[in-house]
Design a protein around this motif. Structure first.
Motif, PDB file in Angstrom:
ATOM      1  N   LYS A  10       0.874  -1.173   0.000  1.00  0.00           N
ATOM      2  CA  LYS A  10       0.000   0.000   0.000  1.00  0.00           C
ATOM      3  C   LYS A  10       0.908   1.219   0.000  1.00  0.00           C
ATOM      4  CE  LYS A  10      -3.774  -2.296   0.247  1.00  0.00           C
ATOM      5  NZ  LYS A  10      -4.647  -2.342  -0.883  1.00  0.00           N
ATOM      6  N   GLY A  11       0.339   2.395   0.077  1.00  0.00           N
ATOM      7  CA  GLY A  11       1.144   3.611   0.095  1.00  0.00           C
ATOM      8  C   GLY A  11       1.384   4.136  -1.305  1.00  0.00           C
ATOM      9  N   THR A  12       2.199   5.167  -1.393  1.00  0.00           N
ATOM     10  CA  THR A  12       2.470   5.807  -2.676  1.00  0.00           C
ATOM     11  C   THR A  12       3.851   5.420  -3.180  1.00  0.00           C
ATOM     12  OG1 THR A  12       3.375   7.761  -1.592  1.00  0.00           O
ATOM     13  CG2 THR A  12       1.030   7.781  -2.075  1.00  0.00           C
ATOM     14  N   PRO A  16       6.506   3.142   0.681  1.00  0.00           N
ATOM     15  CA  PRO A  16       5.739   1.906   0.830  1.00  0.00           C
ATOM     16  C   PRO A  16       5.199   1.710   2.242  1.00  0.00           C
ATOM     17  CG  PRO A  16       8.060   1.428   0.863  1.00  0.00           C
ATOM     18  CD  PRO A  16       7.932   2.897   0.552  1.00  0.00           C
ATOM     19  N   PHE A  17       4.085   1.026   2.304  1.00  0.00           N
ATOM     20  CA  PHE A  17       3.441   0.631   3.544  1.00  0.00           C
ATOM     21  C   PHE A  17       2.831  -0.735   3.250  1.00  0.00           C
ATOM     22  CE2 PHE A  17      -0.270   0.416   6.314  1.00  0.00           C
ATOM     23  CZ  PHE A  17       0.299   0.749   7.532  1.00  0.00           C
ATOM     24  N   TYR A  18       2.984  -1.680   4.140  1.00  0.00           N
ATOM     25  CA  TYR A  18       2.544  -3.039   3.848  1.00  0.00           C
ATOM     26  C   TYR A  18       1.511  -3.525   4.858  1.00  0.00           C
ATOM     27  CZ  TYR A  18       6.702  -3.093   0.922  1.00  0.00           C
ATOM     28  OH  TYR A  18       7.650  -2.779  -0.030  1.00  0.00           O
ATOM     29  N   ARG A  19       0.585  -4.351   4.379  1.00  0.00           N
ATOM     30  CA  ARG A  19      -0.325  -5.091   5.241  1.00  0.00           C
ATOM     31  C   ARG A  19       0.150  -6.534   5.266  1.00  0.00           C
ATOM     32  NH1 ARG A  19      -6.309  -3.535   3.115  1.00  0.00           N
ATOM     33  NH2 ARG A  19      -6.391  -1.427   3.957  1.00  0.00           N
ATOM     34  N   ILE A  20       0.063  -7.157   6.415  1.00  0.00           N
ATOM     35  CA  ILE A  20       0.357  -8.577   6.535  1.00  0.00           C
ATOM     36  C   ILE A  20      -0.992  -9.287   6.472  1.00  0.00           C
ATOM     37  CG2 ILE A  20       1.342 -10.374   7.990  1.00  0.00           C
ATOM     38  CD1 ILE A  20       3.060  -8.083   9.262  1.00  0.00           C
ATOM     39  N   VAL A  21      -1.159 -10.158   5.474  1.00  0.00           N
ATOM     40  CA  VAL A  21      -2.454 -10.784   5.239  1.00  0.00           C
ATOM     41  C   VAL A  21      -2.312 -12.293   5.061  1.00  0.00           C
ATOM     42  CG1 VAL A  21      -3.441  -8.728   4.157  1.00  0.00           C
ATOM     43  CG2 VAL A  21      -2.372 -10.459   2.742  1.00  0.00           C
ATOM     44  N   THR A  39       0.164  -4.825  10.175  1.00  0.00           N
ATOM     45  CA  THR A  39       0.805  -3.870   9.273  1.00  0.00           C
ATOM     46  C   THR A  39       2.304  -3.857   9.506  1.00  0.00           C
ATOM     47  OG1 THR A  39       0.508  -2.059  10.840  1.00  0.00           O
ATOM     48  CG2 THR A  39      -1.211  -2.354   9.176  1.00  0.00           C
ATOM     49  N   TYR A  40       3.029  -3.379   8.491  1.00  0.00           N
ATOM     50  CA  TYR A  40       4.478  -3.239   8.541  1.00  0.00           C
ATOM     51  C   TYR A  40       4.840  -1.947   7.831  1.00  0.00           C
ATOM     52  CZ  TYR A  40       9.369  -4.117   7.239  1.00  0.00           C
ATOM     53  OH  TYR A  40      10.717  -4.006   7.040  1.00  0.00           O
ATOM     54  N   ASP A  41       5.483  -1.025   8.551  1.00  0.00           N
ATOM     55  CA  ASP A  41       5.878   0.265   7.983  1.00  0.00           C
ATOM     56  C   ASP A  41       7.398   0.389   8.030  1.00  0.00           C
ATOM     57  OD1 ASP A  41       6.116   2.819   7.061  1.00  0.00           O
ATOM     58  OD2 ASP A  41       4.968   3.763   8.671  1.00  0.00           O
ATOM     59  N   PRO A  42       8.092   0.100   6.916  1.00  0.00           N
ATOM     60  CA  PRO A  42       9.552   0.149   6.913  1.00  0.00           C
ATOM     61  C   PRO A  42      10.121   1.560   6.830  1.00  0.00           C
ATOM     62  CG  PRO A  42       8.767  -0.436   4.746  1.00  0.00           C
ATOM     63  CD  PRO A  42       7.559  -0.362   5.642  1.00  0.00           C
ATOM     64  N   MET A  43       9.289   2.563   6.589  1.00  0.00           N
ATOM     65  CA  MET A  43       9.769   3.928   6.442  1.00  0.00           C
ATOM     66  C   MET A  43      10.067   4.596   7.786  1.00  0.00           C
ATOM     67  SD  MET A  43      10.026   4.222   3.249  1.00  0.00           S
ATOM     68  CE  MET A  43      10.330   5.956   3.017  1.00  0.00           C
ATOM     69  N   GLN A  44       9.517   4.075   8.869  1.00  0.00           N
ATOM     70  CA  GLN A  44       9.803   4.604  10.204  1.00  0.00           C
ATOM     71  C   GLN A  44      11.185   4.109  10.650  1.00  0.00           C
ATOM     72  OE1 GLN A  44       7.391   6.258  12.266  1.00  0.00           O
ATOM     73  NE2 GLN A  44       5.893   6.308  10.613  1.00  0.00           N
ATOM     74  N   ASP A  45      11.776   4.775  11.607  1.00  0.00           N
ATOM     75  CA  ASP A  45      13.062   4.322  12.133  1.00  0.00           C
ATOM     76  C   ASP A  45      12.959   4.179  13.643  1.00  0.00           C
ATOM     77  OD1 ASP A  45      15.704   3.532  12.067  1.00  0.00           O
ATOM     78  OD2 ASP A  45      16.446   5.564  12.385  1.00  0.00           O
ATOM     79  N   PRO A  46      12.917   2.992  14.205  1.00  0.00           N
ATOM     80  CA  PRO A  46      12.927   1.672  13.570  1.00  0.00           C
ATOM     81  C   PRO A  46      11.578   1.348  12.925  1.00  0.00           C
ATOM     82  CG  PRO A  46      12.629   1.417  15.915  1.00  0.00           C
ATOM     83  CD  PRO A  46      12.842   2.888  15.670  1.00  0.00           C
ATOM     84  N   ALA A  47      11.567   0.316  12.097  1.00  0.00           N
ATOM     85  CA  ALA A  47      10.343  -0.084  11.385  1.00  0.00           C
ATOM     86  C   ALA A  47       9.245  -0.442  12.390  1.00  0.00           C
ATOM     87  CB  ALA A  47      10.631  -1.274  10.485  1.00  0.00           C
ATOM     88  N   VAL A  48       8.023  -0.012  12.097  1.00  0.00           N
ATOM     89  CA  VAL A  48       6.884  -0.249  12.978  1.00  0.00           C
ATOM     90  C   VAL A  48       6.126  -1.482  12.491  1.00  0.00           C
ATOM     91  CG1 VAL A  48       4.726   0.705  13.848  1.00  0.00           C
ATOM     92  CG2 VAL A  48       6.684   2.197  13.498  1.00  0.00           C
ATOM     93  N   ILE A  49       5.911  -2.429  13.411  1.00  0.00           N
ATOM     94  CA  ILE A  49       5.208  -3.665  13.092  1.00  0.00           C
ATOM     95  C   ILE A  49       4.059  -3.829  14.074  1.00  0.00           C
ATOM     96  CG2 ILE A  49       5.383  -6.171  12.900  1.00  0.00           C
ATOM     97  CD1 ILE A  49       8.453  -5.686  12.502  1.00  0.00           C
ATOM     98  N   ASN A  50       2.834  -3.956  13.555  1.00  0.00           N
ATOM     99  CA  ASN A  50       1.659  -4.231  14.379  1.00  0.00           C
ATOM    100  C   ASN A  50       1.079  -5.560  13.927  1.00  0.00           C
ATOM    101  OD1 ASN A  50       1.681  -1.698  15.745  1.00  0.00           O
ATOM    102  ND2 ASN A  50       0.855  -0.771  13.897  1.00  0.00           N
ATOM    103  N   LEU A  51       0.866  -6.476  14.878  1.00  0.00           N
ATOM    104  CA  LEU A  51       0.359  -7.797  14.541  1.00  0.00           C
ATOM    105  C   LEU A  51      -0.813  -8.183  15.425  1.00  0.00           C
ATOM    106  CD1 LEU A  51       3.537 -10.032  14.187  1.00  0.00           C
ATOM    107  CD2 LEU A  51       1.964  -9.402  12.383  1.00  0.00           C
ATOM    108  N   LYS A  52      -1.741  -8.935  14.863  1.00  0.00           N
ATOM    109  CA  LYS A  52      -2.780  -9.600  15.638  1.00  0.00           C
ATOM    110  C   LYS A  52      -2.238 -11.004  15.909  1.00  0.00           C
ATOM    111  CE  LYS A  52      -6.412  -7.182  13.129  1.00  0.00           C
ATOM    112  NZ  LYS A  52      -7.525  -7.353  12.165  1.00  0.00           N
ATOM    113  N   GLU A  53      -1.507 -11.143  17.018  1.00  0.00           N
ATOM    114  CA  GLU A  53      -0.764 -12.377  17.276  1.00  0.00           C
ATOM    115  C   GLU A  53      -1.662 -13.603  17.390  1.00  0.00           C
ATOM    116  OE1 GLU A  53       2.223 -12.071  20.282  1.00  0.00           O
ATOM    117  OE2 GLU A  53       2.832 -10.075  19.603  1.00  0.00           O
ATOM    118  N   GLU A  54      -2.845 -13.449  17.987  1.00  0.00           N
ATOM    119  CA  GLU A  54      -3.755 -14.594  18.119  1.00  0.00           C
ATOM    120  C   GLU A  54      -4.154 -15.129  16.748  1.00  0.00           C
ATOM    121  OE1 GLU A  54      -7.157 -13.394  20.332  1.00  0.00           O
ATOM    122  OE2 GLU A  54      -5.998 -12.875  22.110  1.00  0.00           O
ATOM    123  N   ARG A  55      -4.471 -14.219  15.831  1.00  0.00           N
ATOM    124  CA  ARG A  55      -4.907 -14.627  14.496  1.00  0.00           C
ATOM    125  C   ARG A  55      -3.746 -15.209  13.683  1.00  0.00           C
ATOM    126  NH1 ARG A  55      -9.360 -16.394  14.310  1.00  0.00           N
ATOM    127  NH2 ARG A  55      -9.426 -16.105  12.080  1.00  0.00           N
TER     128      ARG A  55
END
Length: 82
Positions: A10-12, A16-21, A39-55
């Protein structure tokens, strides 16, 4: 139906901006998916990762295979040992 846990872009351009699916193996990269797992955002420093761990654990238990990039992200987050 084989399921793979992978990234969708995703993103422009140059931001880049990514969804984990969880998606069917035969679907295109940015096509239809079964569930959004985070989601995974590699443009941040450090990269930001948000996960639904149960799923994520649910899909791994159902036999879903993570891509190499997603496998390294999951390992970094401590969701899997491999």
């Amino acid at each position: 139906m084989s399921v793979k846990i992978r990234l969708t872009r995703k993103g422009t351009k140059k931001k880049p901006f990514y969804r984990i699916v969880a998606a069917d193996v035969e679907c295109p990269r940015d096509g239809r998916f079964l569930e959004n797992l985070g989601t995974y955002d590699p443009m941040q420093d450090p990269a930001v990762i948000n996960l639904k761990e149960e799923r994520v654990q649910y899909w791994l238990g159902e036999g879903a295979k993570p891509s190499t990039t997603v496998a390294s992200i999951l390992k970094k987050q401590g969701v899997t040992k491999a």
